[in-house]
Design an enzyme around this catalytic site. Structure first.
Site, PDB file in Angstrom:
ATOM      1  N   THR A 113       0.952  -0.946  -0.286  1.00 29.64           N
ATOM      2  CA  THR A 113       0.069  -0.172  -0.053  1.00 29.64           C
ATOM      3  C   THR A 113       0.956   1.275  -0.171  1.00 29.64           C
ATOM      4  O   THR A 113       2.130   1.056   0.028  1.00 29.64           O
ATOM      5  CB  THR A 113      -1.142   0.132   1.585  1.00 29.64           C
ATOM      6  OG1 THR A 113      -0.585  -0.221   1.990  1.00 29.64           O
ATOM      7  CG2 THR A 113      -2.071  -0.856   0.862  1.00 29.64           C
ATOM      8  N   TYR A 114       0.300   2.291   0.197  1.00 31.11           N
ATOM      9  CA  TYR A 114       0.972   4.176   0.143  1.00 31.11           C
ATOM     10  C   TYR A 114       2.023   3.708   1.060  1.00 31.11           C
ATOM     11  O   TYR A 114       1.563   2.960   2.227  1.00 31.11           O
ATOM     12  CB  TYR A 114      -0.468   4.780  -0.163  1.00 31.11           C
ATOM     13  CG  TYR A 114       0.920   6.249  -0.630  1.00 31.11           C
ATOM     14  CD1 TYR A 114       0.996   6.497  -1.904  1.00 31.11           C
ATOM     15  CD2 TYR A 114       0.408   7.304   0.496  1.00 31.11           C
ATOM     16  CE1 TYR A 114       1.639   7.563  -1.867  1.00 31.11           C
ATOM     17  CE2 TYR A 114       1.242   8.376  -0.068  1.00 31.11           C
ATOM     18  CZ  TYR A 114       1.624   8.656  -1.648  1.00 31.11           C
ATOM     19  OH  TYR A 114       1.909   9.852  -1.855  1.00 31.11           O
ATOM     20  N   MET A 115       3.177   3.965   0.765  1.00 28.45           N
ATOM     21  CA  MET A 115       4.316   3.811   1.654  1.00 28.45           C
ATOM     22  C   MET A 115       4.762   5.345   1.986  1.00 28.45           C
ATOM     23  O   MET A 115       5.649   5.510   2.612  1.00 28.45           O
ATOM     24  CB  MET A 115       5.776   3.989   1.186  1.00 28.45           C
ATOM     25  CG  MET A 115       6.061   4.676  -0.124  1.00 28.45           C
ATOM     26  SD  MET A 115       5.049   4.683  -1.450  1.00 28.45           S
ATOM     27  CE  MET A 115       5.578   6.472  -2.545  1.00 28.45           C
TER      28      MET A 115
END
Length: 661
Positions: A113-115
């Site tokens: 997922t978005y980091m």
């Protein structure tokens, strides 16, 4: 400055090797001496420690109590940006920038997922997927009865995104189809942390054993623990900045009331330690605690302070450079409000209020700019000498610490006439020098307050020439011979950064003075290949081509095979690499063809020595002669701009846009 002002304090501890009646041995530490509980500095000298050893040796000991208490450890929450960077640094040796680069590629490939997030909550469907993976892979006993829910305790957490986790919990690291090692290692870390965050707690039994003498004058304690159920530790255990764990030892069976035979008594000397230098991981952690920055800015902050040479990285520690000290003190002196932790954290809070619609952004900007403009105007008329005076005053405790003989710490140790003062160097840095210049040429770096006279240290002779180690205004250097009327500037070479001056002997000095070192003729054209140390660090050179070396010491050992490999790995630039144009647009009104070219930073239009980049939304095939002549964002090559490099800005063509030189 806190680290450098630190003075170590000595203290001692006493340890005993004890044995049970069954012959099993264990270690215990002296905790009661003279009938009272020991504090850290109660045993201050070796003499005190030996008296304590005698007190233990002269008394019979027995076990006074054995206390076993159950304990548990809960798993850590899933990763957010700051904790991922910290763990990647501890466990993988990744810097913040490298970590985010690898995470970006994993995200783009759809694996995580978005980091860039400060959220640690996980989507309900992801929680159930993690529980299914745990049950299938490790069994029912590792699955808690109910899902674990996490909430960020930080006041300024936005939590616009969930935690950093795998998109597919069943995709274990060994099945990940990624070739790059850094991505595989980072995914392994993320997967394990995510799975562990939903696993059962670890259960253990902590045991404390007290041993003492009958008269109560001496008491020792032994600690240990036994793991009963590993739980989440089967998958993942978080790294620590301090790896010491005094409770990790296993203890044998010890029964209260039994004797404790002495097998050995050992005093141990210690010194208090200064606060450790920041690593990238601990710096990110500290910024997070102070409310400074956002998940998207941690990596850029850590990278910027290194790129600007404010700090250097040595053995994963960030060491301040002179430039960083000067910038920091200047800002603290003239812009204290804007570099205070409270201001930065408060502004972050105001930006959150703006995004929530609770504050008007115009008013926030107006208030900030009004005060900041006033601060700028207060420094615009300052002279360099005034700034140096102010910085010198603030840094005085660091630059001129008290001397052991009680003499004036500002007195020049070389001529004893002038006073030490902060001065600027042509290189942009600063140094401490004598006010009696040019009669006295004593200098030392500002980062070395303990460096008194680094006089001319004679290292030896070579072919009748005296080889000396000297300290100049730009740092230490080695020199062959002395200046004379015939040779006003004898050969010299700077000592590379990072070298310990104590290790610079005659052999190393001669090696420096012999640079550049010829490695031999290149196997392809016979032109000499050389290794040396230049303005931009260690290098190898073949004709007009240079390639950097990663380590200074390699300059003295590199062979031809390695040199050819380094040179070949460096991309060739310039006209030799010119590629065919993508399109020919026609003739410029002033003469010469206009072409569409493919460049390192994307397609561009070229005419003579002027290059015009194409807007992102403009396809190279749709460029016409009319569009090319109009221009969008244009920059000139160094060859064209060289006569005007002293200008601060330069208007480009008819669109009146400005670039900086």
């Amino acid at each position: 400055m806190e680290i450098e002002a630190f003075r170590a304090r000595e203290y001692w501890t006493v340890h005993a090797r004890l044995a049970t009646p069954r012959g099993d041995q264990y270690d215990a530490t002296l905790t009661v001496y003279g009938g009272k509980k020991l504090e850290r500095f109660d045993i201050a000298t070796e003499k005190d420690a030996m008296l304590a050893v005698s007190a233990i040796a002269s008394r019979d000991l027995k076990v006074t109590s054995v206390a076993a208490k159950p304990a548990s450890r809960n798993p850590w929450p899933p990763f957010m940006t700051s904790t991922l960077q910290q763990e990647a640094s501890r466990k993988l040796g990744m810097g913040a920038k490298a970590c985010m680069s690898a995470a970006q590629r994993l995200y783009e490939a759809g694996h995580i997922t978005y980091m860039r997030t400060d959220g640690i909550d996980m989507a309900p469907e992801a929680v159930m997927a993690a529980r299914d993976a745990i049950k299938k892979r490790f069994g029912e006993e590792y699955l808690p009865k109910s899902p674990r829910m996490y909430k960020n305790k930080a006041k300024n957490a936005q939590e616009a995104h969930e935690c950093i986790r795998p998109t597919d919990m069943m995709l274990s690291p060994d099945r990940l189809a990624v070739a790059e090692k850094d991505q595989r290692a980072l995914y392994d870390l993320i997967w394990k942390r995510t799975i562990a965050s939903q696993m059962e707690s670890a259960r253990m039994e902590r045991t404390t054993v007290d041993v003492g003498s009958a008269d109560g004058q001496v008491g020792l304690r032994a600690n240990g623990q036994v793991m009963l159920f590993d739980g989440f530790l089967k998958v993942y255990d978080q790294g620590r900045d301090d790896e010491e764990d005094e409770d990790s030892r296993r203890l044998p069976l010890i029964v209260e009331g039994e004797t404790a035979a002495k097998r050995g008594i050992t005093p141990e000397q210690h010194f208090t330690q200064a606060p450790p230098r920041y690593t990238e991981a601990t710096l990110v952690k500290r910024m997070e605690e102070l409310g400074i920055g956002r998940p998207s800015t941690y990596a850029s902050i850590v990278t910027t302070i290194q790129d600007r040479d404010y700090v250097r990285k040595e053995q994963n520690r960030l060491i301040p450079e002179d430039k960083g000290r000067l910038v920091t003190i200047f800002l603290l002196k003239y812009f204290p409000r804007y570099v205070s932790y409270d201001f930065t954290a408060h502004l972050e809070g105001e930006l959150d209020d703006i995004s929530a619609g609770d504050m008007a952004w115009r008013e926030v900007l107006r208030r900030f700019w009004r005060d900041f403009t006033a601060a700028l105007e207060g420094t615009s008329e300052l002279r360099i000498s005034e700034v140096l005076e102010a910085i010198d005053e603030v840094l005085a405790p660091h630059l001129y610490p008290p001397r052991a003989d009680g003499s004036d710490p500002r007195e020049c140790p070389l001529c004893h006439v002038g006073k030490l003062h902060l001065k600027t160097a042509r290189s942009g840095g600063a140094f401490v020098g004598c006010t009696n210049y040019p009669e006295c040429r004593f200098t030392r770096p500002i980062g070395s307050p303990d460096a008194e006279v680094v006089g001319d240290a004679v290292l030896g002779t070579d072919n009748g020439d005296q080889i000396s180690l000297k300290n100049g205004r730009f740092g230490p250097y080695v020199q062959r011979g002395e200046a004379t009327a015939d040779i006003p500037k004898p050969p010299r070479a700077s000592v590379p950064k990072g070298w310990d001056l104590a290790t610079v002997d005659l052999e190393r000095a001669l090696a420096l003075l012999a640079l550049p070192r010829e490695i031999g003729p290149h196997p392809e054209d016979g032109v000499a290949v050389e290794a040396g140390i230049g303005r931009y660090g260690p290098y190898v050179k073949h004709g007009a081509k240079y390639a950097n070396l990663p380590d200074v010491d390699e300059v003295f050992t590199i062979g031809m095979n390695r040199a050819v490999e380094v040179l070949a790995s460096k991309p060739t630039r310039g006209r030799a690499t010119a590629t065919a144009p993508l399109a020919e647009l026609g003739e410029h009104p002033e003469g010469g063809p206009i072409q569409v070219m493919s460049g390192r930073y994307g397609p561009y239009v070229k005419w003579a020595k002027v290059n015009a980049t194409l807007p992102r939304d403009l396809e190279p095939g749709s460029v016409t002669l009319e569009k090319a002549l109009k221009g969008e964002i244009v920059y000139e090559t160094i060859e064209t701009a060289r006569p005007r490099l002293r200008m601060i800005t330069m208007p480009i063509l008819e669109n009146k846009k400005v670039i900086s030189i």
